[in-house]
Write a protein that holds these residues in place. Structure first.
Motif, PDB file in Angstrom:
ATOM      1  N   ALA A 104     -20.673 -17.788  37.839  1.00  0.00           N
ATOM      2  CA  ALA A 104     -20.689 -17.048  36.573  1.00  0.00           C
ATOM      3  C   ALA A 104     -20.874 -18.004  35.399  1.00  0.00           C
ATOM      4  O   ALA A 104     -21.678 -17.741  34.481  1.00  0.00           O
ATOM      5  CB  ALA A 104     -19.392 -16.255  36.417  1.00  0.00           C
ATOM      6  N   ASP A 105     -20.150 -19.116  35.417  1.00  0.00           N
ATOM      7  CA  ASP A 105     -20.287 -20.098  34.333  1.00  0.00           C
ATOM      8  C   ASP A 105     -21.709 -20.648  34.263  1.00  0.00           C
ATOM      9  O   ASP A 105     -22.271 -20.813  33.164  1.00  0.00           O
ATOM     10  CB  ASP A 105     -19.301 -21.250  34.553  1.00  0.00           C
ATOM     11  N   ARG A 136     -27.063 -21.083  31.508  1.00  0.00           N
ATOM     12  CA  ARG A 136     -28.529 -21.150  31.522  1.00  0.00           C
ATOM     13  C   ARG A 136     -29.148 -20.396  30.337  1.00  0.00           C
ATOM     14  O   ARG A 136     -30.346 -20.548  30.067  1.00  0.00           O
ATOM     15  CB  ARG A 136     -29.066 -20.565  32.836  1.00  0.00           C
ATOM     16  N   GLY A 137     -28.359 -19.561  29.672  1.00  0.00           N
ATOM     17  CA  GLY A 137     -28.833 -18.902  28.453  1.00  0.00           C
ATOM     18  C   GLY A 137     -29.533 -17.587  28.656  1.00  0.00           C
ATOM     19  O   GLY A 137     -30.008 -16.983  27.696  1.00  0.00           O
ATOM     20  N   ARG A 138     -29.576 -17.113  29.912  1.00  0.00           N
ATOM     21  CA  ARG A 138     -30.309 -15.880  30.174  1.00  0.00           C
ATOM     22  C   ARG A 138     -29.387 -14.678  30.341  1.00  0.00           C
ATOM     23  O   ARG A 138     -29.757 -13.544  30.032  1.00  0.00           O
ATOM     24  CB  ARG A 138     -31.166 -16.043  31.423  1.00  0.00           C
ATOM     25  N   TYR A 139     -28.176 -14.911  30.864  1.00  0.00           N
ATOM     26  CA  TYR A 139     -27.253 -13.817  31.172  1.00  0.00           C
ATOM     27  C   TYR A 139     -25.912 -14.018  30.477  1.00  0.00           C
ATOM     28  O   TYR A 139     -25.560 -15.127  30.068  1.00  0.00           O
ATOM     29  CB  TYR A 139     -27.004 -13.732  32.689  1.00  0.00           C
ATOM     30  N   ALA A 140     -25.146 -12.932  30.387  1.00  0.00           N
ATOM     31  CA  ALA A 140     -23.725 -12.989  30.037  1.00  0.00           C
ATOM     32  C   ALA A 140     -22.974 -12.612  31.304  1.00  0.00           C
ATOM     33  O   ALA A 140     -22.927 -11.427  31.688  1.00  0.00           O
ATOM     34  CB  ALA A 140     -23.396 -12.018  28.910  1.00  0.00           C
ATOM     35  N   ALA A 141     -22.420 -13.624  31.998  1.00  0.00           N
ATOM     36  CA  ALA A 141     -21.811 -13.404  33.308  1.00  0.00           C
ATOM     37  C   ALA A 141     -20.302 -13.607  33.223  1.00  0.00           C
ATOM     38  O   ALA A 141     -19.828 -14.579  32.628  1.00  0.00           O
ATOM     39  CB  ALA A 141     -22.408 -14.346  34.345  1.00  0.00           C
TER      40      ALA A 141
END
Length: 525
Positions: free
Chosen positions: A56-57, A62-67
């Motif tokens: 998740a971190d 990576r700047g693409r998702y909010a995990a």
């Protein structure tokens, strides 16, 4: 300060030794990119939460998702109160997002909604407002039960079509069991495979595997890099052999050696240290081992473990899910042939099941040690025969694992007597109706060199309606003695036929010859 081996809770980067997350679940980033809803399951304390948190971190970084990874454990007490469960889970999601995400990615106050749609409405609002696609890891999903679990799964399934702009783009349900068992927790039949799943939108089901030999070497190598203390190649190989790579056991063995045995950093860690650590772990019955042992009383588990211990074939209805369930618990190896997952679990299972026997053995283990330091094995056999005559009928009639009760009585007696200084190794011949035991006893010869005395036993049972297994047992004992390189051994044949002679009359010793000409001891009991 050097890092440490973690056995209590998730590992923390920079503080605990750990294997990189992506190497353990390399499929996850691809499933997220496919906007997949998937399942990650693994037995307790295999590094699941550690691995998912790191993933998740990394996805967020990576700047693409909010995990976000969060636990559903808070919903356990809600049981069928699905509104209470949803409110608890949403509060945990908010707290996890505040810890893991920058302010612009965090959820706004959850909108009001009926209990039936509370979770789905909240996730929909967050997905619509968040500038990145949401990726949610529902850890400990199987803490939810009954209507609460069914409600969560139904709301996820209902919102699935709106991903990624109107609902989380990717969702992972993470827990002990595969999705097939969610129907049981939601009120379905826990032992049948033929009913529909309440989460039929999953793209994939991933099982977090145990460490490979290379991963064990990598983990122990981190300790060497930090401290200079080497695990010898033989010790690393033995650690894998004892644990089959089970992550908690791999860490627990190392921690026992480094912290409890306190082997000096200047000294290498050897096989002897591994053997000592193994015995200490088994005797201490740490929480992880105790929680597995508690499962032995479950009928679903007993139906698998009992024939394994007896060396019998496992006969299952094609629609019966007991084997998969027991594998999901981690008690059984994930791949065929069916067997106990690793030697340490095998030993723990037997010691749990033989604890009643051990409590009734009054013989002093020290009395079996001869003046030259060797173990008096013939005395052990005589003492067991007397114990069997006096207590055998009572102990076998009260044993929950009835089909393997005589063998458990023998193993309990053996463990009580040998445990003072030696080791008992066990092999179960699945489908062959036998248990092979090897007693290893260390002693020092006249030249001051350490030696190992080895004594082999084979256990067979004469079941009602079956032919006398003596000839088969002697052939199998021959093969076992060839395998371990011994010239002599003992065959113990338990007669469980209703019409058999009284236990006092039938318990007797004899010397018989195997098909290859070995003279071996036979104890009829």
């Amino acid at each position: 300060m050097s890092r440490r081996f973690q056995t209590a809770g998730p590992c923390r980067p920079g503080i605990d030794y750990m294997i990189p997350a992506l190497s353990r679940l390399p499929e996850v980033p691809g499933l997220v990119d496919q906007e997949g809803y998937f399942v990650v399951h693994a037995p307790r304390q295999t590094g699941k939460t550690t691995t998912l948190q790191a993933l998740a971190d990394e996805l967020t970084a990576r700047g693409r998702y909010a995990a976000v990874l969060f636990s559903c454990e808070v919903g356990r007490v809600a049981r069928d109160d699905y509104g209470r469960a949803a409110r608890g889970v949403l509060q945990v999601i908010r707290e996890a997002a505040e810890d893991a995400l920058p302010p612009q990615l965090r959820p706004q106050p959850w909108p009001d909604a009926p209990d039936e749609t509370l979770l789905g409405t909240a996730l929909r609002a967050w997905a619509q407002a968040c500038p990145r696609p949401l990726v949610l890891f529902f850890d400990e999903i199987d803490a939810l039960q009954g209507q609460s679990l069914l409600s969560v799964l139904s709301q996820l399934r209902n919102g699935y079509r709106g991903r990624p702009s109107q609902f989380p783009a990717s969702v992972a349900l993470c827990g002990l069991r595969d999705v097939r068992d969610y129907k049981a927790a939601a009120g379905g039949d826990p032992s049948r495979l033929g009913t529909s799943s309440p989460f039929n939108i999953k793209l994939e089901s991933l099982r977090l595997g145990d460490f490979t030999p290379d991963k064990v070497a990598e983990l122990y190598g981190q300790h060497t890099a930090d401290t200079g203390q080497e695990f010898t190649p033989a010790a690393v190989a033995r650690a894998y052999e004892l644990t089959a790579g089970q992550p908690w056991l791999v860490n627990a063995l190392a921690r026992e050696i480094v912290v409890k045995l306190a082997v000096p950093a200047s000294a290498p860690i050897t096989i002897d240290h591994l053997e000592q650590a193994k015995e200490r772990l088994i005797l201490a019955r740490a929480t992880h081992l105790d929680s597995l042992a508690a499962r032995l009383a479950e009928p679903r588990v007993r139906r698998i473990v009992q024939p394994l211990l007896a060396g019998d074939l496992i006969q299952l209805d094609p629609y019966d899910d007991d084997l998969t369930y027991t594998r999901d618990l981690g008690l059984i190896a994930p791949k065929n042939p069916v067997r106990i997952a690793n030697p340490i679990y095998r030993e723990v299972i037997v010691r749990v099941l033989t604890s009643q026997v051990e409590a009734n053995v009054v013989a002093d283990p020290r009395s079996f040690v001869r003046s030259d330091g060797r173990f008096d094995f013939q005395m052990l056999l005589r003492e067991f025969a007397e114990f069997w005559i006096e207590h055998g009928d009572v102990l076998t009639s009260t044993e929950h694992y009835h089909e393997v009760a005589p063998q458990l009585v023998l193993m309990g007696f053996l463990q009580r007597v040998v445990n003072g200084g030696g080791y008992v190794e066990r092999e179960y011949g699945v489908g062959a109706g036998r248990i092979d035991l090897l007693v290893r006893w260390p002693y020092t010869d006249q030249g001051g060199k350490r030696r190992w005395q080895r004594e082999a036993l084979e256990l067979k049972v004469w079941h009602p309606g079956k032919a006398n297994p003596l000839r088969q047992g002697l052939t199998q004992l021959d093969r076992y003695l060839d395998h371990i390189g011994l010239d002599a051994g003992t065959l113990i044949l338990f007669d469980r036929r209703p019409g058999a002679a009284d236990i006092t009359e039938r318990t007797q010793f004899d010397t018989v010859t195997t098909p290859t000409g070995r003279a071996v001891t036979l104890l009829r009991a």
